[in-house]
Enzyme design. Structure first.
Site, PDB file in Angstrom:
ATOM      1  N   CYS A 285       0.822  -1.205   0.000  1.00 47.60           N
ATOM      2  CA  CYS A 285       0.000   0.000   0.000  1.00 47.60           C
ATOM      3  C   CYS A 285       0.866   1.269   0.000  1.00 47.60           C
ATOM      4  O   CYS A 285       1.642   1.490  -0.916  1.00 47.60           O
ATOM      5  CB  CYS A 285      -0.959  -0.060   1.190  1.00 47.60           C
ATOM      6  SG  CYS A 285      -2.284   1.157   1.193  1.00 47.60           S
ATOM      7  N   HIS A 286       0.777   2.093   1.040  1.00 46.82           N
ATOM      8  CA  HIS A 286       1.578   3.307   1.168  1.00 46.82           C
ATOM      9  C   HIS A 286       2.922   3.047   1.844  1.00 46.82           C
ATOM     10  O   HIS A 286       3.726   3.955   2.006  1.00 46.82           O
ATOM     11  CB  HIS A 286       0.818   4.363   1.987  1.00 46.82           C
ATOM     12  CG  HIS A 286      -0.367   4.955   1.287  1.00 46.82           C
ATOM     13  ND1 HIS A 286      -1.540   4.263   1.088  1.00 46.82           N
ATOM     14  CD2 HIS A 286      -0.559   6.179   0.749  1.00 46.82           C
ATOM     15  CE1 HIS A 286      -2.409   5.037   0.461  1.00 46.82           C
ATOM     16  NE2 HIS A 286      -1.842   6.209   0.238  1.00 46.82           N
TER      17      HIS A 286
END
Length: 185
Positions: free
Chosen positions: A113-114
């Site tokens: 994800c991030h």
């Protein structure tokens, strides 16, 4: 339960705002493969998790503060996402140092994800191939990475995935790649 990672210790670097499933599911897969995990964070106590970045989703107890953590004490690193979690990590010099040292040591690193934001801040993505949540891909390209839109990408001990919908494939790849990288030659 399998024991491919028995005797291996995996650091999970996360702080408040971590996406609960992106910490919990890979950690469960690692435990299922026999690994020990330690949650390393910016502060002691507990960190607050989120669901879909917005809804409170409980807490996780912190095992060690990143300022006191040494890469030599771990075999691999997991960087879960959520938006707030890596945004805070990438502004903390100790967290950035910790992530950089894992990459420099050639130890396995998995991120989702991030999560790659911290690796970008660490200057550890130049020439690397990975994937991430769509909104940070320009940041990763600006850090010198080749960014692709795939479920899971493995690039020389760096495992990456896009987000929660890819967790089954990500967890399998993390266990497989960590096992392969951590076996005696």
């Amino acid at each position: 339960m399998t024991e491919e990672l028995h005797g291996k210790k995996i650091a999970i670097l996360a702080t408040d705002g971590v996406e609960r499933v992106e910490l919990e599911e890979p950690r469960g897969a690692l435990h299922g493969a026999g690994a020990e995990t330690e949650l390393v964070s910016l502060h002691t106590g507990q960190i607050n998790a989120r669901q879909m970045d917005i809804d409170p989703a409980g807490t996780f107890p912190v095992d060690k503060q990143v300022a006191d953590a040494a890469v030599r004490d771990y075999d691999a690193l997991l960087l879960p996402g959520g938006t707030m979690n890596p945004d805070q990590l990438r502004t903390d010099p100790d967290a950035v140092r910790f992530a950089r040292e894992f990459m420099e040591a050639g130890k396995p690193v998995a991120t989702i994800c991030h999560g790659p934001w911290t690796l970008a801040e660490a200057g550890a993505l130049s020439g690397r191939r990975l994937t991430s949540w769509p909104s940070i891909r320009t940041d990763l390209r600006n850090a010198g990475a080749e960014v692709v839109d795939e479920e899971v990408v493995v690039d020389d001990r760096l495992v990456s995935s896009r987000g929660p919908h890819d967790l089954p494939a990500f967890c399998n790849a993390v266990v497989r790649e960590f096992t392969g990288a951590l076996q005696p030659a």
